[in-house]
Scaffold this motif. Structure first.
Motif, PDB file in Angstrom:
ATOM      1  N   LEU A 103     -25.651  31.963  39.890  1.00  0.00           N
ATOM      2  CA  LEU A 103     -25.925  30.646  39.314  1.00  0.00           C
ATOM      3  C   LEU A 103     -27.118  29.978  39.989  1.00  0.00           C
ATOM      4  N   GLY A 104     -27.226  30.175  41.318  1.00  0.00           N
ATOM      5  CA  GLY A 104     -28.368  29.616  42.038  1.00  0.00           C
ATOM      6  C   GLY A 104     -29.687  30.188  41.565  1.00  0.00           C
ATOM      7  N   ASN A 105     -29.720  31.510  41.332  1.00  0.00           N
ATOM      8  CA  ASN A 105     -30.941  32.148  40.827  1.00  0.00           C
ATOM      9  C   ASN A 105     -31.295  31.654  39.427  1.00  0.00           C
ATOM     10  N   LEU A 106     -30.267  31.392  38.612  1.00  0.00           N
ATOM     11  CA  LEU A 106     -30.530  30.850  37.277  1.00  0.00           C
ATOM     12  C   LEU A 106     -31.167  29.469  37.343  1.00  0.00           C
ATOM     13  N   ALA A 107     -30.785  28.706  38.368  1.00  0.00           N
ATOM     14  CA  ALA A 107     -31.261  27.322  38.464  1.00  0.00           C
ATOM     15  C   ALA A 107     -32.661  27.215  39.052  1.00  0.00           C
ATOM     16  N   LYS A 108     -33.152  28.265  39.696  1.00  0.00           N
ATOM     17  CA  LYS A 108     -34.453  28.183  40.368  1.00  0.00           C
ATOM     18  C   LYS A 108     -35.595  27.773  39.439  1.00  0.00           C
ATOM     19  N   PRO A 109     -35.713  28.345  38.228  1.00  0.00           N
ATOM     20  CA  PRO A 109     -36.819  27.929  37.353  1.00  0.00           C
ATOM     21  C   PRO A 109     -36.785  26.438  37.026  1.00  0.00           C
ATOM     22  N   VAL A 110     -35.579  25.892  36.855  1.00  0.00           N
ATOM     23  CA  VAL A 110     -35.472  24.465  36.550  1.00  0.00           C
ATOM     24  C   VAL A 110     -35.853  23.631  37.768  1.00  0.00           C
ATOM     25  N   ILE A 111     -35.315  23.995  38.920  1.00  0.00           N
ATOM     26  CA  ILE A 111     -35.547  23.203  40.132  1.00  0.00           C
ATOM     27  C   ILE A 111     -37.016  23.258  40.551  1.00  0.00           C
ATOM     28  N   SER A 112     -37.618  24.432  40.477  1.00  0.00           N
ATOM     29  CA  SER A 112     -39.017  24.555  40.887  1.00  0.00           C
ATOM     30  C   SER A 112     -39.977  24.136  39.778  1.00  0.00           C
ATOM     31  N   GLY A 113     -39.656  24.543  38.537  1.00  0.00           N
ATOM     32  CA  GLY A 113     -40.578  24.269  37.432  1.00  0.00           C
ATOM     33  C   GLY A 113     -40.491  22.862  36.898  1.00  0.00           C
ATOM     34  N   VAL A 114     -39.274  22.412  36.554  1.00  0.00           N
ATOM     35  CA  VAL A 114     -39.112  21.101  35.924  1.00  0.00           C
ATOM     36  C   VAL A 114     -39.124  19.980  36.952  1.00  0.00           C
ATOM     37  N   ALA A 157     -29.592  23.223  48.649  1.00  0.00           N
ATOM     38  CA  ALA A 157     -29.106  21.843  48.709  1.00  0.00           C
ATOM     39  C   ALA A 157     -28.266  21.519  47.481  1.00  0.00           C
ATOM     40  N   PHE A 158     -28.706  21.999  46.316  1.00  0.00           N
ATOM     41  CA  PHE A 158     -27.950  21.737  45.094  1.00  0.00           C
ATOM     42  C   PHE A 158     -26.619  22.489  45.092  1.00  0.00           C
ATOM     43  N   LEU A 159     -26.597  23.682  45.674  1.00  0.00           N
ATOM     44  CA  LEU A 159     -25.340  24.428  45.752  1.00  0.00           C
ATOM     45  C   LEU A 159     -24.353  23.745  46.696  1.00  0.00           C
ATOM     46  N   ILE A 160     -24.850  23.301  47.858  1.00  0.00           N
ATOM     47  CA  ILE A 160     -23.977  22.588  48.798  1.00  0.00           C
ATOM     48  C   ILE A 160     -23.520  21.270  48.185  1.00  0.00           C
ATOM     49  N   GLY A 161     -24.352  20.667  47.347  1.00  0.00           N
ATOM     50  CA  GLY A 161     -24.004  19.399  46.703  1.00  0.00           C
ATOM     51  C   GLY A 161     -22.782  19.492  45.821  1.00  0.00           C
ATOM     52  N   ASP A 189     -23.574  14.208  50.551  1.00  0.00           N
ATOM     53  CA  ASP A 189     -24.325  13.727  51.704  1.00  0.00           C
ATOM     54  C   ASP A 189     -24.905  14.895  52.505  1.00  0.00           C
ATOM     55  N   ALA A 190     -24.134  15.987  52.591  1.00  0.00           N
ATOM     56  CA  ALA A 190     -24.631  17.182  53.287  1.00  0.00           C
ATOM     57  C   ALA A 190     -25.824  17.784  52.549  1.00  0.00           C
ATOM     58  N   SER A 191     -25.810  17.705  51.223  1.00  0.00           N
ATOM     59  CA  SER A 191     -26.914  18.255  50.436  1.00  0.00           C
ATOM     60  C   SER A 191     -28.203  17.467  50.660  1.00  0.00           C
ATOM     61  N   VAL A 192     -28.089  16.140  50.800  1.00  0.00           N
ATOM     62  CA  VAL A 192     -29.279  15.325  51.069  1.00  0.00           C
ATOM     63  C   VAL A 192     -29.841  15.647  52.455  1.00  0.00           C
ATOM     64  N   ILE A 193     -28.953  15.851  53.415  1.00  0.00           N
ATOM     65  CA  ILE A 193     -29.387  16.208  54.775  1.00  0.00           C
ATOM     66  C   ILE A 193     -30.174  17.522  54.764  1.00  0.00           C
ATOM     67  N   MET A 194     -29.766  18.458  53.900  1.00  0.00           N
ATOM     68  CA  MET A 194     -30.423  19.764  53.838  1.00  0.00           C
ATOM     69  C   MET A 194     -31.847  19.690  53.289  1.00  0.00           C
ATOM     70  N   LEU A 195     -32.236  18.539  52.737  1.00  0.00           N
ATOM     71  CA  LEU A 195     -33.598  18.384  52.239  1.00  0.00           C
ATOM     72  C   LEU A 195     -34.596  18.149  53.375  1.00  0.00           C
ATOM     73  N   GLU A 196     -34.103  17.615  54.497  1.00  0.00           N
ATOM     74  CA  GLU A 196     -34.996  17.187  55.572  1.00  0.00           C
ATOM     75  C   GLU A 196     -35.845  18.320  56.151  1.00  0.00           C
TER      76      GLU A 196
END
Length: 638
Positions: free
Chosen positions: A505-516, A526-530, A535-542
């Protein structure tokens, strides 16, 4: 040894507490049953009611079986009576349209005795339900509650005259202080059926009520007190809104501050008392990696990161007890205080007009207030709304746009590093999505929003004993309902991880997350942990080194795309699988659209300009869909 002769198969008589909303039924229920009560859903609905037991000793004569004076539960003694007490949802009428009122009517057949609870400061209006209840030919006692308030309001009622006119036993009580509860218990045995009013028409009922009230009630001139002036201000169109916003802000600050404090204490308790147990279990399961992974998750010798370990017994238990429960306890304490004070009804009235724009009425503010503390109790609170339509719209809008307090804290910290304008932008975008989504769903989801018809109670001093009993009941209900679903959600995620489905599912989401969305591919984690912890997912953005604009885009998308596993599994319980999946599809689509717009508008470079664009667009969408809703409603009326 004394002979014991317990009656086998004996069924307790059922007492129904019935009355209009806000007449103090719950307070009377607490006094009669104590804290030993349970909250259940009425079969086939999400409307809940409280059930407890009360024991009553008719006389002080000794039991022939054991010689005890009244307190013998083992012997079949006539002096000892036990009742099942049901706190029926409040209703104004017996030809109901709301689900909670239909449940109240359906429950009458199951009752043996009715205690008709009346707000004695509004005798005339409350007696209408009394007359309707007589049509069911059930033994009944009329309870004049809030008796202490009548004096303050210059109202004098003669209970004996009222009892004579109604032909029913009448007792006066104060649910706040417990005054008259003992007399009420003694009156239950005197409950009787009243039939002489049974065939009155609606007009004839009001005429009879007028005659009765004129005989037994006298009202003297009463000057407004300072508290009563505050009551008037709190429902004023302008001042009431300002007061409500101030109260909501204060509530959120208290929940955030005290909740974080409790989270810190519980985290230390888990580290001291719970971590050793998990290490022992981890060693015991060393020969079975699958079970160890599912139950314990990933732990290190130096300490357990309960938030990210992803085990059923680590992250699953800690999410409920260590993260969600502290905020719930604080919020329920504050909510119970405002509820008993009489302020929540005023908040509902103040927000009613605005909420009607998105197909809801003011009562939806309560689940949304809860969601600011944690989405889980917010979703649980939608069961108190009247229709499936309201529940769906409230849950969809709430879970899409309202971050929990833990996520909000991390969100403000992360975005605030780039400047206050980015925090403002996040809030404006979420508010715009709230208005747009609500307006669209108001048009798309068939049905009507019922008018908000309610009695606004006066301000009253909350009683600590009643507060504690209600808090205990709510916390117990939350744990019983939420814990199994959260543990099940973590189990489901672990199974997806073991089978490789989550990575797929993460690999399927990559085009959307990177492209869109314009985010680096590493943001997928981060989206998977979300799915489990926002809150943990936001921390993973840092660590990703995102720009200010990418940070805001990622934070907003993380808030919208999925509530969290704990919230989603509770949504399934309250809305059903079909409606929950519909809401999930809506969230994902809105996250992609909103994130894509933010990525595209990044060329503008000004957070305040983009905020203004979202506000204007949201107001335009609300106006257009509001026009179509009015046009459709007008057509249906014709």
């Amino acid at each position: 040894m004394r002979k014991r002769h317990r009656r086998r198969g004996h069924k307790n008589q059922r007492i129904l507490l019935m009355g209009n909303p806000n007449v103090g039924k719950s307070a009377i229920f607490t006094h009669l049953t104590g804290v030993k009560s349970v909250t259940s859903n009425y079969p086939g609905t999400t409307v809940n009611y409280a059930k407890g037991q009360m024991s009553f000793i008719k006389a002080k004569t000794a039991c022939e079986g054991c010689g005890k004076h009244g307190h013998c539960r083992a012997c079949d003694m006539d002096n000892f009576i036990q009742y099942d007490v049901i706190d029926v949802p409040g209703t104004y009428r017996l030809d109901p349209k709301a689900e909670s009122e239909r449940v109240a009517v359906d429950m009458i057949d199951s009752g043996d005795i009715i205690l008709n609870i009346i707000d004695s400061t509004n005798l005339e209006r409350n007696l209408y339900l009394t007359f309707l209840l007589t049509k069911f030919n059930k033994p009944m006692v009329v309870v004049l509650n809030m008796w202490d308030d009548t004096t303050h309001r210059g109202i004098t009622i003669d209970p004996k005259v009222l009892e004579e006119k109604l032909g029913l036993p009448v007792v006066t009580t104060s649910g706040a202080t417990g005054e008259g509860i003992k007399e009420l218990a003694g009156k239950i045995a005197q409950a009787r059926v009243q039939t002489k009013f049974a065939n009155y028409s609606s007009d004839r009922i009001w005429e009879a009520i007028g005659d009765i009230v004129s005989c037994c009630q006298r009202i003297e001139h009463h000057h407004h007190t300072f508290l009563e002036r505050i009551q008037d201000l709190s429902v004023h169109p302008v001042w009431g809104t300002l007061i409500a916003l101030g109260v909501l802000y204060g509530v959120l600050q208290l929940v955030l501050t005290l909740g974080e404090l409790l989270v810190g204490w519980i985290a230390k308790l888990f580290e001291i008392a719970y971590s050793p147990l998990m290490y022992m279990l981890n060693d015991a399961l060393s020969g079975s990696e699958i079970f160890r992974f599912i139950l314990i998750g990933n732990i290190e010798p130096g300490g357990i990161a309960f938030e990210t370990a992803m085990g059923v017994l680590t992250t699953g238990v800690y999410m409920v007890l260590g993260v969600v429960l502290p905020y719930i306890i604080v919020f329920y304490i504050i909510l119970g205080f405002l509820e008993d004070l009489g302020y929540l009804a005023r908040v509902a009235v103040v927000f009613d007009k605005m909420f009607h724009k998105i197909g809801l009425h003011g009562f939806s503010i309560i689940p949304m207030m809860l969601s600011f503390g944690c989405n889980v109790p917010g979703v649980l609170a939608i069961r108190n709304l009247e229709s499936r339509r309201e529940k769906f719209i409230t849950a969809a809008v709430m879970c899409t746009t309202i971050p929990c307090v833990a996520q909000a804290a991390v969100m403000f910290h992360t975005a605030g590093q780039f400047g206050m304008q980015y925090i403002i932008m996040i809030l404006v975008v979420l508010a715009s999505v709230w208005l747009i989504l609500g307006s669209v769903l108001n048009f798309a989801v068939r049905g009507k929003t019922p008018s908000l018809i309610m009695e606004i109670p006066p301000y009253r001093k909350p009683i600590l004993k009643n507060q504690a009993a209600r808090l205990l009941m709510r916390v117990k209900g939350f744990l019983l309902e939420a814990l199994p679903y959260v543990l099940g959600g973590i189990l489901f995620i672990n199974i997806l991880m073991l089978t490789g489905a989550l990575e797929f599912l993460g690999n399927l989401a990559k085009p959307v997350i990177s492209g869109v969305l314009g985010l680096p591919k590493d943001s997928v984690s981060a989206f998977l942990i979300g799915i489990v912890r926002k809150d943990a997912s936001v921390i993973m953005l840092e660590p990703l080194g995102l720009t200010a604009w990418q940070n805001v885009t990622a934070i907003i998308s993380l808030i919208i795309y999925f509530p969290c596993m704990a919230t989603f599994v509770v949504m399934i319980k309250e809305l059903g699988v079909a409606d929950s999946l519909k809401a999930l599809v809506i969230m994902i689509c809105i996250a992609v659209i909103t994130g894509g717009l933010l990525n595209a508008l990044g060329v503008i470079g000004s957070a305040l300009v983009v905020s203004a664009i979202f506000i204007v667009f949201a107001l335009l969408v609300a106006f257009v869909f509001g026009y179509f809703v009015k046009k459709r409603d007008k057509k249906e009326l014709l």
